[in-house]
Design a protein around this motif. Structure first.
Motif: not given
Ligand SMILES: Cc1cc2nc3c(=O)[nH]c(=O)nc-3n(C[C@H](O)[C@H](O)[C@H](O)COP(=O)(O)O)c2cc1C
Length: 191
Positions: A96-112
């Motif tokens: 979530v500190a990344s500039d890459m949107e895909e990274e954020h999505r991946e982190a969100g998916k791990i959580t959900s």
């Protein structure tokens, strides 16, 4: 300024390199400052059950797409109790500190995916950026983290540690949760 109703709040965390512990104690200070009674416990050191608390916050960090197993066990053991009181989950990672949107999505998916898997329905969920602690990693971990950092355009100077945690966001999360639990139906239990 202290709020009128004092709540008993439990914070349980899982950590591998210490950043989630640091965030937990920061939240503790915010909540205590608002007049709440706060207990902070490491998930790997027999944390108390949620039953004698008005609200619970659980935090864990992501390592190779997974949270600490002690946190998973704690939630599995207490899912029913956790779903009866106001609760919150904060996930700590670097994606979530990344500039890459895909990274954020991946982190969100791990959580959900994780929350769905354990069957816990926290009132609030948030993503918090962690830290790169190069100086604390062993040779292999440092190498792997340097490789990932390079790929993501992050610093590769391994002589220092780097903290990406947005402390204002952590403060807001804890403060908003404190307000939220007071309007929850179970809040009448507190004295
Ligand atoms: C070996 C290793 C693996 C990691 N894997 C991930 C990962 O899969 N995704 C991610 O976003 N962050 C990953 N991180 C970053 C951590 O989540 C971040 O450093 C966090 O601050 C660690 O929190 P802690 O100190 O409470 O354990 C990894 C870190 C290490 C050292």
């Amino acid at each position: 300024m202290h709020e009128k109703t004092s709540m008993k709040i439990l914070i349980v965390y899982g950590t591998t390199e210490g950043q989630t512990r640091k965030i937990s104690h920061f939240m503790e200070a915010i909540l205590k400052d608002r007049g709440h009674e706060v207990t902070v416990a490491d998930a790997s050191e027999t944390p108390p059950p949620p039953t004698s608390y008005d609200a619970v916050i659980i935090g864990a960090s992501i390592h190779i797409h997974k949270y600490q197993s002690a946190v998973v066990h704690y939630i599995n053991r207490h899912t029913e109790a956790l779903n009866k009181i106001p609760s919150a989950f904060f996930s700590v990672c670097l994606a979530v500190a990344s500039d890459m949107e895909e990274e954020h999505r991946e982190a969100g998916k791990i959580t959900s995916d994780f929350l769905e898997h354990v069957g816990w329905k926290p009132l609030r969920v948030t993503q918090i950026a962690g830290a790169l602690k190069y100086t604390q990693y062993d040779f292999f971990k440092r190498l792997v983290m340097r490789m990932i950092a390079k790929r993501e355009g992050r610093t590769t100077d391994t002589s220092k540690d780097y903290e990406y945690t947005d402390w204002n966001a952590v403060r807001d999360f804890a403060a908003e949760f404190a307000v939220k639990i007071k309007t929850h139906p179970t809040a009448t239990r507190a004295t």
